[in-house]
Scaffold this active site. Sequence first.
Site, short mmCIF file in Angstrom:
data_model
loop_
_atom_site.label_atom_id
_atom_site.label_comp_id
_atom_site.label_asym_id
_atom_site.label_seq_id
_atom_site.Cartn_x
_atom_site.Cartn_y
_atom_site.Cartn_z
N THR A 16 4.97 -1.88 5.28
CA THR A 16 5.28 -2.81 4.44
C THR A 16 6.90 -2.69 4.10
O THR A 16 7.51 -3.86 3.88
CB THR A 16 4.44 -2.88 2.92
OG1 THR A 16 3.19 -3.02 3.28
CG2 THR A 16 5.13 -3.99 1.94
N ASP A 60 1.81 -1.91 11.40
CA ASP A 60 1.13 -1.85 10.35
C ASP A 60 0.25 -0.61 10.44
O ASP A 60 -0.43 -0.31 11.23
CB ASP A 60 0.40 -3.19 10.32
CG ASP A 60 -0.58 -2.99 8.73
OD1 ASP A 60 -1.14 -2.07 8.22
OD2 ASP A 60 -0.36 -4.30 8.11
N THR A 94 1.80 2.42 3.71
CA THR A 94 1.16 3.33 2.84
C THR A 94 -0.34 3.50 3.28
O THR A 94 -1.14 4.39 2.89
CB THR A 94 1.19 2.48 1.72
OG1 THR A 94 0.43 1.30 1.49
CG2 THR A 94 2.75 2.66 1.22
N1 ASP Z 1 -0.67 -2.28 5.70
C1 ASP Z 1 0.54 -1.94 5.19
C2 ASP Z 1 0.78 -0.59 5.99
O1 ASP Z 1 0.04 0.27 5.92
C3 ASP Z 1 0.62 -1.52 3.89
C4 ASP Z 1 1.61 -0.89 3.31
O2 ASP Z 1 2.59 -0.35 3.91
O3 ASP Z 1 2.09 -0.82 2.18
O4 ASP Z 1 1.46 -0.63 6.95
#
Ligand code: ASP
Length: 327
Positions: A16, A60, A94
């Site tokens: 993200t 992602d 994340t």
């Molecule tokens: N779906 C995203 C990822 O894990 C969520 C994030 O980065 O907060 O790449």
Amino acid sequence: MNQSIERLLVLYTGGTIGMQQSAAGLMPASGFEARLRAQQAGEPGPLPEWSFQELQPLLDSANMQPGHWLQMATTIREAVAQGDCDAVLLLHGTDTLAYSAAALSFLLLGLPVPVLLTGAMLPAGSEGSDAWPNLFGAMRVLQAGQVHGVQLFFNGTLLHGARVSKLRSDAFDAFAEAPRQRLAATGRECPPALLPRRPAQVVVLPLYPGIGAAQVQALVASGAQALLLECYGSGTGPADDVQFIEALRHAHRQGVVLAAISQCPGGHVDFGVYAAGSALRDAGLVSGGGMTREAALGKLFALLAAGLDQAQVEYWFCRDLCGEMAD
Ligand code: ASP
């Protein structure tokens, strides 16, 4: 040991933090280096010199696979061996950040430079985003010499790479170290270097009312070299189910590593408390104490990928290698 950082490698894997909006929703985007340099111009105070590398393809982190852990570990080891960096900041989505942090904690055991992971809940540039505070905060923590081994910096907090889990999907303080029991420190043992030599297949199997021999047999038939069983409470399971226990025993005799953690967020395995736990131990399960799922999975993967045999994997799985089990 507080060493000042002179050559920081920023390794961008996606997530993200650098995503841009598309018709289908947020997607990884390249071009983050230029955005970071532009933003840094307005940041107060000195920051370390850094170089930037994008891992391809940007992901992602929901798409991260164990092969990507190896790609990250190899890239970092090579950069360190070539003298290109004296610290690494890994930008990561994340969703599986805690899994990568745990796997890298074992795959990079003995690495002489600190590795810090961060990411963001909202993309850089969006209103109220945590992206720049997390990223520049991580650089400052590295510069202050507070990072040892693999750690995570998120929402102003430094967290142990092999103890952390993502506990929230809707708040900036998304990560925490689960309140799992740690062993008293008895001195850390060093396993042989965990350099990956072969593919490793680890499967996680939570116990639940209704599980039986068929589920265990299906996973073993799928080629699993290790089953990570998320047991109830203090390490119990359906021990009255004779076929289930026999399926475990048979898998163990076939060379499959059977490892146990607790599915309670604040739990740890102590097989001897209940007869329903002793039966699991007698079937060949080894205890992961209070390890998280992320740590146990990454550790089993690293041990198996290093080419260790069943008995060696069982031996090292139960011992603290980097603070994942003991203080
Ligand atoms: N779906 C995203 C990822 O894990 C969520 C994030 O980065 O907060 O790449």
